[in-house]
Every structure is written in structure tokens, then in C-alpha cells.
Design a protein around this motif. Structure first.
Motif, PDB file in Angstrom:
ATOM      1  N   ALA A   1      55.858  63.847  60.675  1.00  0.00           N
ATOM      2  CA  ALA A   1      54.458  64.262  60.723  1.00  0.00           C
ATOM      3  C   ALA A   1      53.980  64.633  59.324  1.00  0.00           C
ATOM      4  O   ALA A   1      54.677  65.321  58.583  1.00  0.00           O
ATOM      5  CB  ALA A   1      54.292  65.457  61.652  1.00  0.00           C
ATOM      6  N   PRO A   2      52.803  64.132  58.919  1.00  0.00           N
ATOM      7  CA  PRO A   2      52.301  64.476  57.594  1.00  0.00           C
ATOM      8  C   PRO A   2      52.051  65.975  57.483  1.00  0.00           C
ATOM      9  O   PRO A   2      51.717  66.621  58.468  1.00  0.00           O
ATOM     10  CB  PRO A   2      50.979  63.716  57.498  1.00  0.00           C
ATOM     11  CG  PRO A   2      50.879  62.890  58.731  1.00  0.00           C
ATOM     12  CD  PRO A   2      51.887  63.336  59.690  1.00  0.00           C
ATOM     13  N   LYS A   3      52.214  66.466  56.294  1.00  0.00           N
ATOM     14  CA  LYS A   3      52.052  67.910  56.092  1.00  0.00           C
ATOM     15  C   LYS A   3      50.573  68.308  56.086  1.00  0.00           C
ATOM     16  O   LYS A   3      49.733  67.600  55.561  1.00  0.00           O
ATOM     17  CB  LYS A   3      52.675  68.299  54.749  1.00  0.00           C
ATOM     18  CG  LYS A   3      54.168  68.450  54.803  1.00  0.00           C
ATOM     19  CD  LYS A   3      54.599  69.766  54.131  1.00  0.00           C
ATOM     20  CE  LYS A   3      56.029  70.163  54.491  1.00  0.00           C
ATOM     21  NZ  LYS A   3      57.037  69.229  54.029  1.00  0.00           N
ATOM     22  N   VAL A   4      50.310  69.447  56.672  1.00  0.00           N
ATOM     23  CA  VAL A   4      48.952  69.982  56.647  1.00  0.00           C
ATOM     24  C   VAL A   4      48.685  70.540  55.254  1.00  0.00           C
ATOM     25  O   VAL A   4      49.524  71.233  54.689  1.00  0.00           O
ATOM     26  CB  VAL A   4      48.797  71.115  57.677  1.00  0.00           C
ATOM     27  CG1 VAL A   4      47.491  71.860  57.449  1.00  0.00           C
ATOM     28  CG2 VAL A   4      48.850  70.554  59.077  1.00  0.00           C
ATOM     29  N   ARG A   5      47.517  70.179  54.713  1.00  0.00           N
ATOM     30  CA  ARG A   5      47.180  70.729  53.411  1.00  0.00           C
ATOM     31  C   ARG A   5      46.858  72.211  53.549  1.00  0.00           C
ATOM     32  O   ARG A   5      46.211  72.631  54.492  1.00  0.00           O
ATOM     33  CB  ARG A   5      45.969  69.994  52.839  1.00  0.00           C
ATOM     34  CG  ARG A   5      46.278  69.371  51.494  1.00  0.00           C
ATOM     35  CD  ARG A   5      45.018  68.838  50.868  1.00  0.00           C
ATOM     36  NE  ARG A   5      44.603  67.599  51.510  1.00  0.00           N
ATOM     37  CZ  ARG A   5      43.351  67.188  51.545  1.00  0.00           C
ATOM     38  NH1 ARG A   5      42.401  67.925  51.027  1.00  0.00           N
ATOM     39  NH2 ARG A   5      43.028  66.059  52.124  1.00  0.00           N
TER      40      ARG A   5
END
Lengths: 272, 261
Positions: free
Chosen positions: A10-14
Motif C-alpha cells: 500500500a502506498p504511504k500516506v503523505r
């Protein structure tokens, strides 16, 4: 990022930019330096105490006024007036502003009247206020109300009118009801502007409390300042000014905290 | 459904549209004739300013001032409707709403439990599980566009309009999302109408590629893409189709060059 987003991919939350508003040391340097210079000017005999009493005298006066309860008594009266006038301004400013922002006809009917009334300084209303509401609390609250009402009103209307046309199209495509459109899209979008209006309005309330207390009466910070002026108690004048400044700052701090809570989604530019 | 009575699902019949710019009439679309079958994936390519987005907005019901008729399932389009979903070039997510709130914004379902379930289904469909309560400013461009796709799909539209949805994304994210939209098309059986200026994208996704010319926007040709999916962008057949489309544009340029000389 992979096509099939499994658990590990899962892409990281900014991260949020952190804009927590605790006090920082930079804020205090300049006031402290100014206080020191001010005191030094007095020590060197460059300014006379009657023109500008030094911080040491002001501190002593604050102590005295705190001890005999005068400061709290006057502050209490002013505080209640500001809160009453400001609350009324919030009530009317929000209601009318939302009505004018949402309904073209309401706007067209009222705009001219408001544009003419707006530039009149609250202080110019004092004679009429006295005639209409007498010399008691009502006239003072009315003056404060006037000061806060227009900034709130204007900012509410402005905020609503800046609803992004792109979101209007989204609402159209999704066939959202007028009520939902207003509550979920228009008003949240106008909120930053509304909060600005509230903060400016609150600032004006404090400015107007001094004007309002020119009207008869024997309580309030404004009265305290005017009374001290006649008695040439410059130190008391300064205490009154400082009290308004600090209380105003505290109020603004509270509104800003509320703003941060409500506008969690917003990133603000905090300077480079 | 429309297939039974052999009418196309979406029928654009002799559509003309003008804009008025500085008191001058600027033709935007001219004699557009296009029929799209249910379940079909149609790509429309054209250079910017050819009116392709305007055509899509007419189908979406956002532009109502035009000549001609547009019918959806036999009924004339007179305004926006939940039978059509649209994904814009910019994600247009409401910054004060979380991913879930954005997706359920237009959901007609009122039961909160059911609402949550539907939202979850679509969040998973677009591969955003774990980001339910994130705000748009915490998402990347590609992720935001995924949310926008989920928002458009949540009421199960029969027709999904894609207005250069991947135009602002980087090349890799773009390819990923193209694959995703294909997967969604296959699983949801939604009719798709995609507007793009990316010829590769048009061929990769479309059953047919509609090539539009500039000012006024006209349909130049419609090129069928008879390649099995998933399509290989580097295959010879893919390249052949690409060449055919390039030729269409090239002709236009050549012709206009001649006029200039």
C-alpha cells in the motif's frame, strides 16, 4: 506501487504538515527587548513618567489594580459586553450572510443597503444608539455588535460566492439535493473565509468596546482608560490598553484553535 | 435493454455546438454522429481544443445548449443523471471529506450500514483499502483519481464518461490506472466513453477509436481495434493501428500546411 495493492505494498500516506500552534521563543524576543529599551529610556531620564510610565510602574499598577479587584471588575464588564455583542453579530452575520450567499434575490435586495451602512464607523452610531437604547447596556452592546457584524457578514458572503464551479458540476452530476449541496459542499468550502470573518469580527468587538464605554457608565476597561485619562493616570491607561491587547489575543487564540480543529483538511502556508 | 431492440445504447445524432467568445461565434462541434453499444469501450482522440471534452460534457448533461439529439437508452438527455458517471481530468475530490465520505457523497442508499458496505466494496475495487479515512491532500495524484473513479461508479451507472482522467498523471501511474479501468470495465460491465489526447491510451483501452479533427470538432474517422485484451503496446498490430491514427492527424497537418503555402 503495484497493480494489486496487497497489504505490504500500500502506498504511504503523505504526512500532514504539522501546524500545531504552541508558543515559540521567537514570539517573545521582540516584546521583551522593547520592554528593556523602554525601561532604559526611563532610567536614563529620556522620557518623563507622565508621558510614558516605565514598565516597572505599569507592573506595579497592575499589581495594585489586581489587588483591589478593579482590573477584574472592569475586565469582567467589558468581557460580557464583548461576548454579548459578538454573539449577536455571529448570529445575525451568519444567518444573513448565508441567506445572501445562497439566494441571489436576497443578495440583490440587501446588498446596496449593506454597502452604504458598512463604512459608517460604529462610533458614529453612538448618538443614535443612546436615543434608541438608552445609556445602559443595550446601547453598548449595539455598538459592539455593529463593529463585529459587517466583517462576519462580508466574509460569509465572500466564502460562499467562492464555491468552486468544479464542485458545483460534481454536485450536478451526482444529483445531490440542494440541502446536501449546501451543507456538504458550499458551507465547508466557505468555512475558512467564515472563520476569518469571525476572527476579524472579534477583533473589532474589542476595538468597539472602548468606544461603547464612552457612553455613560462607570465600569469596563474602556471606562477605566477614559477615567484614568482625565486623572492623568497614564499608567492606568497603559494597563487598560495592555489588558485589551492580551485578552483579545487570548480570544483570537481560542478561535484559531477552533479553526484548526474545523479545518483539519486544509494545509496552510506558514512562510518559508 | 437496448440490445434487444437493436438500438445503440448511446446515440449522438447530428450534434452541433457553438461557443460565443467575445461576441463571436466559434463552432466547437460540427455534425457529430456516433452510436455506442451497451458494454462497449469507445475512445475519442483529438488534439486539445477539438471539442472532445465538450462532446463528453454534452453526454454528461452538463452542456445543454446544442443542436441535434443525444439519446441514452432511447431517452433524450436533458441534464445530468445517475445513469451516467463522470471522471474529470482533475480528481475534484472535496478536500474536507475523507475518502469514504467523498465516495458516498452521491450515493442514493440511505441505510448507513449498507452505505458503508458499498463504500468499502468500491474502495477495494479501486485498490485503496486502508485509506478510508485519509483526506485528499494526503493522497497522491493517482490515488486521488482512483477515489474519483470509485465515486463515479458507486451508483452503478450504465455509462462511465472519462474526460482525460489520466492526463495529469505520470507515465507509470497512468499505465497502472489504465489496467485498473480495464479490469473495472470487465467486472462491472459498464459502457465506457473515454476522451483522451493520448493515442496509446485510446488504442490500449478502446474497442473503437474515434479520431476527431480540430475547429470545428468533427469525427474524422472511426478505427476499430480488433486486438485481444490484454493488449501488448509493443506488438506489431498495436503499432499498425497507431500508425493509422497518426496518419489521420498527419493528413490534417499536411492539408493545412498546403493552405498556408
Amino acid at each position: 506501487m503495484s497493480l494489486h495493492l496487497g497489504k505490504g505494498t500500500a502506498p504511504k500516506v503523505r504526512r500532514y504538515p504539522k501546524n500545531n500552534q504552541t508558543f515559540t521563543w521567537q514570539q517573545f524576543i521582540l516584546p521583551i527587548v522593547l520592554l528593556i529599551i523602554w525601561q532604559m529610556f526611563f532610567e536614563l531620564g529620556l522620557i518623563r513618567s507622565i508621558v510614558l510610565p516605565p514598565p516597572s510602574t505599569v507592573m506595579k499598577t497592575i499589581g495594585e489594580l489586581l489587588q483591589n479587584g478593579q482590573l477584574f471588575k472592569h475586565l469582567g464588564f467589558s468581557l460580557i459586553r464583548v461576548l454579548e455583542g459578538f454573539s449577536l453579530a455571529v448570529l445575525f452575520g451568519l444567518t444573513l450572510g448565508i441567506a445572501m450567499g445562497l439566494f441571489r434575490n436576497v443578495y440583490l435586495w440587501l446588498d446596496m443597503l449593506i454597502q452604504v451602512l458598512r463604512p459608517i464607523p460604529p462610533i458614529a452610531w453612538i448618538p443614535l444608539a443612546i436615543l434608541w437604547f438608552g445609556i445602559d447596556e443595550m446601547s453598548k452592546i449595539f455598538i459592539i455588535f455593529l463593529g463585529a457584524f459587517f466583517p462576519i457578514l462580508i466574509n460569509v458572503i465572500e466564502g460562499i460566492s467562492q464555491t468552486d464551479h468544479k464542485f458545483v458540476e460534481v454536485a450536478k452530476v451526482l444529483e445531490i439535493s440542494r440541502l446536501k449541496f449546501t451543507s456538504k459542499i458550499v458551507l465547508p468550502g466557505a468555512l475558512p473565509s467564515i472563520m476569518t470573518g469571525l476572527r476579524v469580527g472579534l477583533g473589532f468587538s474589542w476595538m468597539c468596546v472602548v468606544a461603547a464605554e464612552l457612553i455613560a457608565g462607570t465600569e469596563g476597561i474602556g471606562y477605566m482608560i477614559m477615567d484614568a485619562r482625565q486623572l492623568a493616570q497614564t499608567d492606568v491607561v497603559l494597563v487598560g490598553m495592555l489588558t485589551i491587547g492580551i485578552t483579545g489575543k487570548c480570544f483570537d487564540y481560542m478561535l484559531k484553535a477552533l479553526e484548526r480543529k474545523l479545518l483539519r483538511w486544509k494545509t496552510t502556508y506558514q512562510g518559508a | 435493454m437496448s440490445l434487444l431492440n437493436h438500438h445503440p445504447y448511446l446515440e449522438i445524432n447530428d450534434v452541433n455546438k457553438q461557443f460565443i467568445v467575445d461576441d463571436q461565434i466559434v463552432p466547437a462541434l460540427s455534425a457529430i454522429q456516433l452510436a455506442i453499444q451497451a458494454g462497449e469501450f469507445v475512445s475519442i482522440v483529438g488534439s486539445s481544443g477539438c471539442g472532445k471534452s465538450t462532446l463528453l460534457r454534452i453526454v454528461a448533461g452538463l452542456e445543454c445548449d446544442y443542436q441535434g439529439t443525444v439519446t441514452l437508452d432511447g431517452k433524450r438527455i436533458v441534464g445530468p443523471g445517475l445513469d451516467r458517471g463522470i471522471v474529470f481530468q482533475e480528481h475534484r475530490l472535496l478536500p474536507w471529506m475523507t475518502v469514504t465520505e467523498n465516495i458516498t457523497l452521491g450515493l442514493t442508499e440511505s441505510d448507513p450500514e449498507r452505505k458503508k458496505q458499498i463504500a468499502q466494496t468500491y474502495i477495494e475495487l479501486v485498490g485503496l483499502a486502508g485509506f478510508e479515512s485519509a483526506f485528499p491532500n494526503q493522497l497522491s495524484g493517482g490515488m486521488s483519481q482512483r477515489v474519483a473513479i470509485a465515486r463515479a461508479l458507486v451508483n452503478k451507472p450504465q455509462l462511465l464518461l472519462l474526460d482525460e482522467p489520466f492526463g495529469a498523471l505520470d507515465a507509470l501511474t497512468k499505465i497502472q490506472l489504465q489496467q485498473e479501468i480495464l479490469r473495472i470495465w470487465q467486472s462491472e460491465k459498464t459502457t465506457m466513453m473515454l476522451v483522451t489526447h493520448d493515442i496509446d491510451e485510446a488504442i490500449y483501452l478502446g474497442d473503437r477509436v474515434v479520431v476527431m479533427s480540430k475547429r470545428p470538432g468533427m469525427i474524422k474517422s472511426i478505427i476499430p481495434v480488433n486486438l485481444p485484451r490484454p493488449r501488448n503496446r509493443t506488438s506489431y498490430q498495436f503499432f499498425e493501428i497507431k500508425k493509422a491514427i497518426y496518419r489521420e492527424f498527419f493528413h490534417e497537418d499536411e492539408a493545412s500546411l498546403e493552405y498556408v503555402i
